[in-house]
Design a protein around this motif. Structure first.
Motif, PDB file in Angstrom:
ATOM      1  N   MET A 260       0.832  -1.205   0.000  1.00 35.02           N
ATOM      2  CA  MET A 260       0.000   0.000   0.000  1.00 35.02           C
ATOM      3  C   MET A 260       0.872   1.263   0.000  1.00 35.02           C
ATOM      4  N   LEU A 261       1.436   1.544  -1.173  1.00 37.05           N
ATOM      5  CA  LEU A 261       2.292   2.720  -1.350  1.00 37.05           C
ATOM      6  C   LEU A 261       1.451   3.903  -1.791  1.00 37.05           C
ATOM      7  N   GLU A 262       1.367   4.903  -0.936  1.00 32.43           N
ATOM      8  CA  GLU A 262       0.614   6.105  -1.290  1.00 32.43           C
ATOM      9  C   GLU A 262       1.192   6.739  -2.560  1.00 32.43           C
ATOM     10  N   TYR A 263       0.312   7.049  -3.512  1.00 34.29           N
ATOM     11  CA  TYR A 263       0.674   7.664  -4.789  1.00 34.29           C
ATOM     12  C   TYR A 263       1.498   6.724  -5.683  1.00 34.29           C
ATOM     13  N   GLY A 264       1.446   5.413  -5.400  1.00 34.04           N
ATOM     14  CA  GLY A 264       2.155   4.447  -6.233  1.00 34.04           C
ATOM     15  C   GLY A 264       1.258   3.898  -7.326  1.00 34.04           C
ATOM     16  N   SER A 265       1.627   2.738  -7.882  1.00 30.94           N
ATOM     17  CA  SER A 265       0.905   2.156  -9.017  1.00 30.94           C
ATOM     18  C   SER A 265      -0.301   1.325  -8.607  1.00 30.94           C
ATOM     19  N   THR A 266      -0.330   0.858  -7.359  1.00 33.84           N
ATOM     20  CA  THR A 266      -1.358  -0.081  -6.910  1.00 33.84           C
ATOM     21  C   THR A 266      -2.500   0.657  -6.213  1.00 33.84           C
ATOM     22  N   PRO A 267      -3.744   0.284  -6.484  1.00 31.84           N
ATOM     23  CA  PRO A 267      -4.877   0.904  -5.778  1.00 31.84           C
ATOM     24  C   PRO A 267      -4.745   0.734  -4.268  1.00 31.84           C
ATOM     25  N   ILE A 268      -5.011   1.810  -3.538  1.00 31.56           N
ATOM     26  CA  ILE A 268      -4.984   1.760  -2.071  1.00 31.56           C
ATOM     27  C   ILE A 268      -6.373   1.370  -1.596  1.00 31.56           C
ATOM     28  N   LEU A 269      -6.459   0.265  -0.876  1.00 34.22           N
ATOM     29  CA  LEU A 269      -7.744  -0.245  -0.397  1.00 34.22           C
ATOM     30  C   LEU A 269      -7.728  -0.383   1.119  1.00 34.22           C
ATOM     31  N   PRO A 270      -8.899  -0.313   1.751  1.00 40.57           N
ATOM     32  CA  PRO A 270      -8.969  -0.526   3.196  1.00 40.57           C
ATOM     33  C   PRO A 270      -8.504  -1.935   3.554  1.00 40.57           C
ATOM     34  N   PRO A 271      -7.893  -2.121   4.718  1.00 39.83           N
ATOM     35  CA  PRO A 271      -7.407  -3.446   5.113  1.00 39.83           C
ATOM     36  C   PRO A 271      -8.470  -4.534   5.051  1.00 39.83           C
ATOM     37  N   ALA A 272      -9.682  -4.214   5.495  1.00 42.59           N
ATOM     38  CA  ALA A 272     -10.748  -5.224   5.485  1.00 42.59           C
ATOM     39  C   ALA A 272     -11.048  -5.691   4.063  1.00 42.59           C
ATOM     40  N   ASP A 273     -11.013  -4.771   3.100  1.00 39.09           N
ATOM     41  CA  ASP A 273     -11.258  -5.139   1.705  1.00 39.09           C
ATOM     42  C   ASP A 273     -10.130  -6.014   1.156  1.00 39.09           C
ATOM     43  N   LEU A 274      -8.900  -5.711   1.545  1.00 43.46           N
ATOM     44  CA  LEU A 274      -7.762  -6.516   1.112  1.00 43.46           C
ATOM     45  C   LEU A 274      -7.876  -7.943   1.641  1.00 43.46           C
ATOM     46  N   GLN A 275      -8.281  -8.065   2.900  1.00 37.33           N
ATOM     47  CA  GLN A 275      -8.418  -9.402   3.473  1.00 37.33           C
ATOM     48  C   GLN A 275      -9.541 -10.183   2.792  1.00 37.33           C
ATOM     49  N   LYS A 276     -10.643  -9.512   2.533  1.00 35.63           N
ATOM     50  CA  LYS A 276     -11.753 -10.164   1.849  1.00 35.63           C
ATOM     51  C   LYS A 276     -11.322 -10.639   0.463  1.00 35.63           C
ATOM     52  N   MET A 277     -10.434  -9.897  -0.166  1.00 34.50           N
ATOM     53  CA  MET A 277      -9.930 -10.234  -1.490  1.00 34.50           C
ATOM     54  C   MET A 277      -9.031 -11.473  -1.446  1.00 34.50           C
ATOM     55  N   GLY A 278      -8.367 -11.681  -0.290  1.00 39.50           N
ATOM     56  CA  GLY A 278      -7.493 -12.836  -0.146  1.00 39.50           C
ATOM     57  C   GLY A 278      -6.083 -12.527   0.317  1.00 39.50           C
ATOM     58  N   TYR A 279      -5.798 -11.267   0.596  1.00 40.57           N
ATOM     59  CA  TYR A 279      -4.476 -10.903   1.088  1.00 40.57           C
ATOM     60  C   TYR A 279      -4.348 -11.236   2.579  1.00 40.57           C
ATOM     61  N   THR A 280      -3.133 -11.585   2.979  1.00 38.99           N
ATOM     62  CA  THR A 280      -2.834 -11.917   4.373  1.00 38.99           C
ATOM     63  C   THR A 280      -2.155 -10.754   5.086  1.00 38.99           C
ATOM     64  N   MET A 281      -1.363  -9.982   4.328  1.00 42.16           N
ATOM     65  CA  MET A 281      -0.594  -8.874   4.886  1.00 42.16           C
ATOM     66  C   MET A 281      -0.789  -7.620   4.044  1.00 42.16           C
ATOM     67  N   ALA A 282      -0.744  -6.472   4.717  1.00 39.03           N
ATOM     68  CA  ALA A 282      -0.764  -5.182   4.023  1.00 39.03           C
ATOM     69  C   ALA A 282       0.419  -4.363   4.529  1.00 39.03           C
ATOM     70  N   ALA A 283       1.369  -4.092   3.636  1.00 35.60           N
ATOM     71  CA  ALA A 283       2.552  -3.315   4.003  1.00 35.60           C
ATOM     72  C   ALA A 283       2.358  -1.854   3.618  1.00 35.60           C
ATOM     73  N   TYR A 284       2.876  -0.974   4.468  1.00 35.58           N
ATOM     74  CA  TYR A 284       2.832   0.473   4.228  1.00 35.58           C
ATOM     75  C   TYR A 284       4.288   0.934   4.157  1.00 35.58           C
ATOM     76  N   PRO A 285       4.918   0.820   2.974  1.00 39.30           N
ATOM     77  CA  PRO A 285       6.375   0.890   2.873  1.00 39.30           C
ATOM     78  C   PRO A 285       7.011   2.248   3.131  1.00 39.30           C
ATOM     79  N   LEU A 286       6.306   3.328   2.767  1.00 42.84           N
ATOM     80  CA  LEU A 286       6.935   4.650   2.864  1.00 42.84           C
ATOM     81  C   LEU A 286       6.194   5.609   3.784  1.00 42.84           C
ATOM     82  N   THR A 287       5.162   5.160   4.446  1.00 47.13           N
ATOM     83  CA  THR A 287       4.345   6.073   5.230  1.00 47.13           C
ATOM     84  C   THR A 287       5.167   6.795   6.294  1.00 47.13           C
ATOM     85  N   LEU A 288       5.968   6.056   7.069  1.00 54.01           N
ATOM     86  CA  LEU A 288       6.749   6.703   8.136  1.00 54.01           C
ATOM     87  C   LEU A 288       7.851   7.581   7.557  1.00 54.01           C
ATOM     88  N   LEU A 289       8.557   7.082   6.549  1.00 55.90           N
ATOM     89  CA  LEU A 289       9.623   7.883   5.950  1.00 55.90           C
ATOM     90  C   LEU A 289       9.059   9.142   5.308  1.00 55.90           C
TER      91      LEU A 289
END
Length: 337
Positions: A260-289
């Motif tokens: 889940m990279l803000e302003y990146g290539s991949t759509p940003i979705l709520p965690p619950a939606d990602l899990q429903k889709m089948g994802y196990t983990m959601a990474a936020y790679p640059l949020t703190l930096l």
């Protein structure tokens, strides 16, 4: 510079007391299994890159984290183009492990009553980039991160020197070489466990960047082959639509990571939606930096203009607490004669 991390408590669970005494990879494995079996929400991974950001994530109540190569590179003053060496990444991993341990001890000993209990450092997946050489280098990288206390390691199929997955200029190694690279990482995981015991080998997160270079079908086939080679988790980098994300989750087995990279290539979705889709983990790679860069730039502008910075910073007392002065003073008092 103040980094404020708010845990999404409705989507997080407390690290189970049953994790006490377990090696970091086994703790991570149990978290992944709980999510995959529907017993826990998706595992949120705010990404850290040094001891301070690791402490902040650990103190915020998250269950796991990820050491981002982009962040380590950025903190060293470089872009994420593999200018940072393995030893520099390993040094960062040691600092991250120490920050997570510090946070766990502080929460257990001096935190709120609901935080009391045995100290359990949250597990961290470390960015292994391309493995810093050939397949033998990949194995050494796994062993190094294992000794540093990392719970998992990501290995990817870009040509070295690699670069951030959301920028132009990427290229990937051949299908066969990519699979061998992942196989080497999995072999090192198993060899480490043979030496040091069950559950000690870092879990392997196999990433492919071939979607942009070779197409979506090639990327799916690579993820499937990585699973056959023995990886524990997969990561299809930079899907460009919800449809691609859904198909990836439907066709590839095992735990999967969404980036889940803000302003990146991949759509940003709520965690619950990602899990429903089948994802196990959601990474936020640059949020703190990114948040820290923005805060520093705004603070510097205020200083340049001769204006106060109170609205941009923590109080001195709060800053001391975040970096560990409060814990230090209490520990110092314990050992006074």
């Amino acid at each position: 510079v103040a980094l404020v991390v708010t845990a999404i408590t409705s989507l997080q669970i407390a690290t189970p007391a049953s994790s006490f005494g377990l090696p970091p990879p086994e703790r991570l494995r149990r978290l992944l299994e709980a999510t995959d079996e529907g017993e826990a929400p998706i595992l949120l991974l705010p990404c850290c890159y040094d001891g301070l950001t690791a402490r902040i994530v650990g103190m915020a109540g998250f269950n796991a984290t990820f050491m981002t190569g982009f962040g380590v590179s950025g903190a060293n003053g470089y872009p994420d183009t593999q200018l940072v060496s393995f030893n520099e990444m390993l040094s960062a991993a040691n600092s991250v492990a120490e920050g997570l341990s510090s946070a766990a001890l502080e929460r257990a000993r001096y935190g709120e009553p609901e935080q009391s209990g045995p100290p359990i450092a949250i597990p961290c997946i470390a960015d292994g980039d391309t493995g810093y050489g050939n397949a033998i280098n990949v194995k050494r990288t796994v062993f190094g991160y294992a000794r540093a206390g990392m719970a998992g390691m990501m290995i990817e199929d870009q040509v070295a020197p690699k670069r951030c997955g959301h920028v132009a200029g990427k290229s990937v190694v051949s299908f066969a070489e990519a699979v061998k690279r992942v196989q080497a990482a999995c072999d090192a995981r198993d060899e480490y466990e043979a030496l040091f015991g069950k559950g000690t080998g870092p879990l392997i997160l196999a990433r492919t960047d071939s979607l942009v270079t070779d197409g979506f079908e090639d990327a799916i086939q690579r993820c499937m082959a990585f699973r056959e080679a023995g990886c524990d988790m997969t990561f299809l980098e930079a899907p460009q639509s919800i449809e691609q994300m859904e198909e990836y989750c439907q066709r590839v087995s095992g735990p999967k990571l969404a980036n889940m990279l803000e302003y990146g290539s991949t759509p940003i979705l709520p965690p619950a939606d990602l899990q429903k889709m089948g994802y196990t983990m959601a990474a936020y790679p640059l949020t703190l930096l990114s948040a820290s860069i923005k805060a520093m730039q705004e603070s510097l502008q205020l200083i340049k203009e001769g204006k106060p910075t109170y609205d941009k910073v923590l109080s001195f007392s709060e800053a001391k607490d975040v970096v560990g002065f409060t814990k230090y003073a209490k520990e110092e008092e314990r050992y006074k004669c």
